[in-house]
Scaffold this motif. Structure first.
Motif, PDB file in Angstrom:
ATOM      1  N   ILE A 120      32.723  94.356  36.244  1.00  0.00           N
ATOM      2  CA  ILE A 120      31.460  94.170  35.344  1.00  0.00           C
ATOM      3  C   ILE A 120      30.391  93.193  35.959  1.00  0.00           C
ATOM      4  O   ILE A 120      29.122  93.623  35.845  1.00  0.00           O
ATOM      5  CB  ILE A 120      32.044  93.374  34.057  1.00  0.00           C
ATOM      6  CG1 ILE A 120      32.801  94.199  33.264  1.00  0.00           C
ATOM      7  CG2 ILE A 120      30.869  92.996  33.086  1.00  0.00           C
ATOM      8  CD1 ILE A 120      32.456  95.483  32.938  1.00  0.00           C
ATOM      9  N   VAL A 121      30.878  92.082  36.881  1.00  0.00           N
ATOM     10  CA  VAL A 121      29.692  91.444  37.661  1.00  0.00           C
ATOM     11  C   VAL A 121      29.200  92.433  38.565  1.00  0.00           C
ATOM     12  O   VAL A 121      28.060  92.287  38.856  1.00  0.00           O
ATOM     13  CB  VAL A 121      30.593  90.331  38.403  1.00  0.00           C
ATOM     14  CG1 VAL A 121      29.841  89.622  39.461  1.00  0.00           C
ATOM     15  CG2 VAL A 121      30.949  89.325  37.439  1.00  0.00           C
ATOM     16  N   ASP A 122      29.701  93.154  39.137  1.00  0.00           N
ATOM     17  CA  ASP A 122      29.464  94.326  40.232  1.00  0.00           C
ATOM     18  C   ASP A 122      28.461  95.268  39.435  1.00  0.00           C
ATOM     19  O   ASP A 122      27.623  95.938  40.180  1.00  0.00           O
ATOM     20  CB  ASP A 122      30.769  95.343  40.573  1.00  0.00           C
ATOM     21  CG  ASP A 122      31.209  94.548  41.742  1.00  0.00           C
ATOM     22  OD1 ASP A 122      30.916  93.242  42.021  1.00  0.00           O
ATOM     23  OD2 ASP A 122      32.515  94.975  42.238  1.00  0.00           O
ATOM     24  N   THR A 123      28.409  95.568  38.081  1.00  0.00           N
ATOM     25  CA  THR A 123      27.636  96.499  37.838  1.00  0.00           C
ATOM     26  C   THR A 123      26.497  95.894  36.679  1.00  0.00           C
ATOM     27  O   THR A 123      25.344  95.355  37.217  1.00  0.00           O
ATOM     28  CB  THR A 123      28.435  97.604  36.786  1.00  0.00           C
ATOM     29  OG1 THR A 123      29.283  96.801  35.990  1.00  0.00           O
ATOM     30  CG2 THR A 123      29.433  98.351  37.799  1.00  0.00           C
ATOM     31  N   TYR A 124      26.593  95.980  35.474  1.00  0.00           N
ATOM     32  CA  TYR A 124      25.781  95.635  34.406  1.00  0.00           C
ATOM     33  C   TYR A 124      25.879  94.674  33.627  1.00  0.00           C
ATOM     34  O   TYR A 124      25.302  94.394  32.409  1.00  0.00           O
ATOM     35  CB  TYR A 124      25.136  96.868  33.735  1.00  0.00           C
ATOM     36  CG  TYR A 124      25.074  98.129  34.657  1.00  0.00           C
ATOM     37  CD1 TYR A 124      23.844  98.188  35.299  1.00  0.00           C
ATOM     38  CD2 TYR A 124      25.912  99.141  34.521  1.00  0.00           C
ATOM     39  CE1 TYR A 124      23.707  99.368  36.074  1.00  0.00           C
ATOM     40  CE2 TYR A 124      25.877 100.217  35.450  1.00  0.00           C
ATOM     41  CZ  TYR A 124      24.774 100.306  36.219  1.00  0.00           C
ATOM     42  OH  TYR A 124      24.418 101.125  37.059  1.00  0.00           O
ATOM     43  N   GLY A 125      26.767  93.595  33.983  1.00  0.00           N
ATOM     44  CA  GLY A 125      27.079  92.209  33.092  1.00  0.00           C
ATOM     45  C   GLY A 125      27.466  92.805  31.907  1.00  0.00           C
ATOM     46  O   GLY A 125      27.411  91.744  30.935  1.00  0.00           O
ATOM     47  N   GLY A 126      28.041  93.833  31.659  1.00  0.00           N
ATOM     48  CA  GLY A 126      28.653  94.254  30.226  1.00  0.00           C
ATOM     49  C   GLY A 126      27.864  94.756  29.109  1.00  0.00           C
ATOM     50  O   GLY A 126      28.181  95.303  27.961  1.00  0.00           O
ATOM     51  N   TRP A 127      26.336  94.938  29.797  1.00  0.00           N
ATOM     52  CA  TRP A 127      25.488  95.601  28.844  1.00  0.00           C
ATOM     53  C   TRP A 127      25.834  97.006  28.401  1.00  0.00           C
ATOM     54  O   TRP A 127      25.879  97.752  27.458  1.00  0.00           O
ATOM     55  CB  TRP A 127      23.914  95.493  29.414  1.00  0.00           C
ATOM     56  CG  TRP A 127      23.267  95.753  28.197  1.00  0.00           C
ATOM     57  CD1 TRP A 127      22.837  97.198  27.917  1.00  0.00           C
ATOM     58  CD2 TRP A 127      22.262  95.139  27.530  1.00  0.00           C
ATOM     59  NE1 TRP A 127      21.844  97.223  27.050  1.00  0.00           N
ATOM     60  CE2 TRP A 127      21.758  95.905  26.845  1.00  0.00           C
ATOM     61  CE3 TRP A 127      22.156  93.688  27.320  1.00  0.00           C
ATOM     62  CZ2 TRP A 127      20.648  95.512  25.743  1.00  0.00           C
ATOM     63  CZ3 TRP A 127      21.299  93.139  26.355  1.00  0.00           C
ATOM     64  CH2 TRP A 127      20.358  94.242  25.607  1.00  0.00           C
ATOM     65  N   ALA A 128      26.165  97.772  29.689  1.00  0.00           N
ATOM     66  CA  ALA A 128      26.497  99.155  29.622  1.00  0.00           C
ATOM     67  C   ALA A 128      28.027  99.327  29.718  1.00  0.00           C
ATOM     68  O   ALA A 128      28.665  98.467  30.015  1.00  0.00           O
ATOM     69  CB  ALA A 128      26.029 100.018  30.958  1.00  0.00           C
ATOM     70  N   ARG A 129      28.500 100.334  29.343  1.00  0.00           N
ATOM     71  CA  ARG A 129      29.930 100.753  29.506  1.00  0.00           C
ATOM     72  C   ARG A 129      30.320 100.934  30.868  1.00  0.00           C
ATOM     73  O   ARG A 129      29.545 100.979  31.955  1.00  0.00           O
ATOM     74  CB  ARG A 129      30.173 102.213  28.568  1.00  0.00           C
ATOM     75  CG  ARG A 129      30.404 101.891  27.177  1.00  0.00           C
ATOM     76  CD  ARG A 129      30.422 103.091  26.300  1.00  0.00           C
ATOM     77  NE  ARG A 129      28.899 103.823  26.471  1.00  0.00           N
ATOM     78  CZ  ARG A 129      28.941 105.061  25.665  1.00  0.00           C
ATOM     79  NH1 ARG A 129      29.699 105.196  24.888  1.00  0.00           N
ATOM     80  NH2 ARG A 129      27.698 105.538  25.700  1.00  0.00           N
ATOM     81  N   HIS A 130      31.522 100.952  31.330  1.00  0.00           N
ATOM     82  CA  HIS A 130      32.325 100.704  32.459  1.00  0.00           C
ATOM     83  C   HIS A 130      33.383 101.984  32.389  1.00  0.00           C
ATOM     84  O   HIS A 130      34.363 101.757  31.380  1.00  0.00           O
ATOM     85  CB  HIS A 130      32.573  99.550  33.217  1.00  0.00           C
ATOM     86  CG  HIS A 130      32.890  99.414  34.308  1.00  0.00           C
ATOM     87  ND1 HIS A 130      33.960 100.082  35.234  1.00  0.00           N
ATOM     88  CD2 HIS A 130      32.151  99.002  35.465  1.00  0.00           C
ATOM     89  CE1 HIS A 130      33.900  99.785  36.398  1.00  0.00           C
ATOM     90  NE2 HIS A 130      32.568  99.024  36.522  1.00  0.00           N
TER      91      HIS A 130
END
Length: 388
Positions: free
Chosen positions: A252-262
């Motif tokens: 989540i740190v690597d991507t969008y900080g929890g705003w978007a799905r993963h």
């Protein structure tokens, strides 16, 4: 997307965080292999703990590299150079256990031009890409600020602005939104490893005044901001000495900080035939171009793959109610404008290069670096014209 006023929080971790150190080691090995053999197949996992680094995974390559040397270079560059820190680049143990990629997997991935077979997806899975107009980088504001704070903290340490900063650090930013737009910075959390002799008063003053405050958008400073700086009151023991680190544990740190799905797949240590990585970069590129084209204020794109199949089994767009054209049409435009098979994605984004170690800290997205080809918005004008 929520309406009215609400708070949203994202966190980031610095280069010296044990999980991020593991990511950087895995991607350092990947880069070293790609530099000598761009067709290397790599799935490299790293564990770091007190005085020890363990490397394991599956690698198929024509290249020879000195993995011990790569591991020690990464640790040294991050800043762990003294045994009292719990990990020393020159003195830690490095244990390596590497096998070749499974032939059953390779059979589905390998390209065979004589049979008209393209590179297949290296695994099943689903990938999400996101963009929004919160920031010039088209990233959600909380995660973008959290990364910027730690990047500045690392810069201060490396430049010697103070002598008490140590490599491990974390940040967290809470932003108040009003009807989907950032309206106020509410809370900033920073935890930074430090030398034992510095006072918490000095740490707090330096972090707030020299690191955080200059980065906050002035229009979003409305009233008092709550600061939590080294909240426990002490952060001397850090890094792998305080917490075992593993590759792929900060997705989540690597991507969008929890705003978007993963979709769940980590990036670091994986060569671009792994769609966990290459397709995630591609959907960020697609979503960013859709927002840059003015076709939506917020856009999430999903792709899904089956092992061995080149084409995705599904394409989905969600504009959170901000789309200027319907989402079904956006899906058609995506298939028309963007390559979606692993082989095409690798060529389109030029992913067989040794560019990955620097992705492993500071986030994979929202970066102004020419090597981050997925951040380009070069298709935005064409998309906007086609949508009309």
């Amino acid at each position: 997307m929520a309406q009215g006023k609400y708070l949203f929080t994202s966190e980031a971790v610095g280069k010296g965080h044990p999980d991020k150190l593991a990511d950087q080691i895995s991607d350092g090995i990947l880069d070293a292999l790609l530099e000598k053999d761009p067709l290397s197949r790599v799935a490299c996992e790293t564990m770091v703990t007190t005085g020890m680094v363990v490397i394991a995974g599956e690698i198929t390559t024509k290249a020879y590299i000195d993995m011990q040397k790569v591991v020690r270079e990464v640790i040294r560059d991050v800043g762990y150079t003294d045994s009292p820190m719990g990990l020393s680049a020159d003195h830690c143990a490095v244990i390596i256990s590497i096998n070749e990629q499974s032939p059953d997997i390779a059979m589905g991935v390998d390209e065979d031009a004589s049979k008209g077979k393209e590179i297949g997806a290296g695994d099943q899975g689903l990938m999400f890409g996101y963009a929004c107009n919160d920031t010039p980088e088209l990233m959600p504001l909380p995660i973008q600020l959290a990364h910027q704070i730690l990047n500045r903290l690392t810069e201060a340490r490396q430049k010697g602005e103070v002598d008490w900063l140590r490599p491990d650090c974390k940040s967290q930013v809470t932003v108040e939104y009003a009807d989907g737009k950032p309206s106020r910075i509410d809370t900033v959390v920073v935890a930074t490893q430090h030398a034992p002799e510095v006072s918490q008063t000095d740490i707090r003053k330096f972090v707030i005044e020299k690191i955080v405050a200059p980065l906050l958008p002035k229009r979003l400073i409305q009233g008092e901001i709550t600061y939590h700086i080294n909240k426990t009151g002490k952060f001397v023991s850090g890094g792998p000495h305080a917490d075992c680190g593993l590759t792929g544990r900060k997705i989540i740190v690597d991507t969008y900080g929890g705003w978007a799905r993963h979709g769940g797949g980590a990036f670091s240590g994986k060569d671009p035939t792994k769609v966990d990585r290459s397709a995630s970069y591609m959907v960020r590129h697609i979503a960013k171009n859709i927002v840059a084209a003015g076709l939506a204020d917020r856009c999430e794109v999903q792709l899904a793959y089956v092992i061995g199949n080149p084409q995705p089994v599904s394409v989905l767009v969600d504009t959170e109610g901000t789309g200027k054209i319907d989402e079904e049409r956006l899906c058609r435009l995506i298939r028309e404008f963007f390559p979606l098979t692993p082989g095409e994605i690798i060529k389109y984004l030029d992913l067989r290069r040794p560019i990955y170690r620097k992705t492993a800290s500071g986030g994979h997205f929202g970066r102004n670096d020419p090597d981050f080809t997925w951040e380009k918005t070069d298709r935005a004008e064409e998309l906007a014209a086609a949508a009309k």
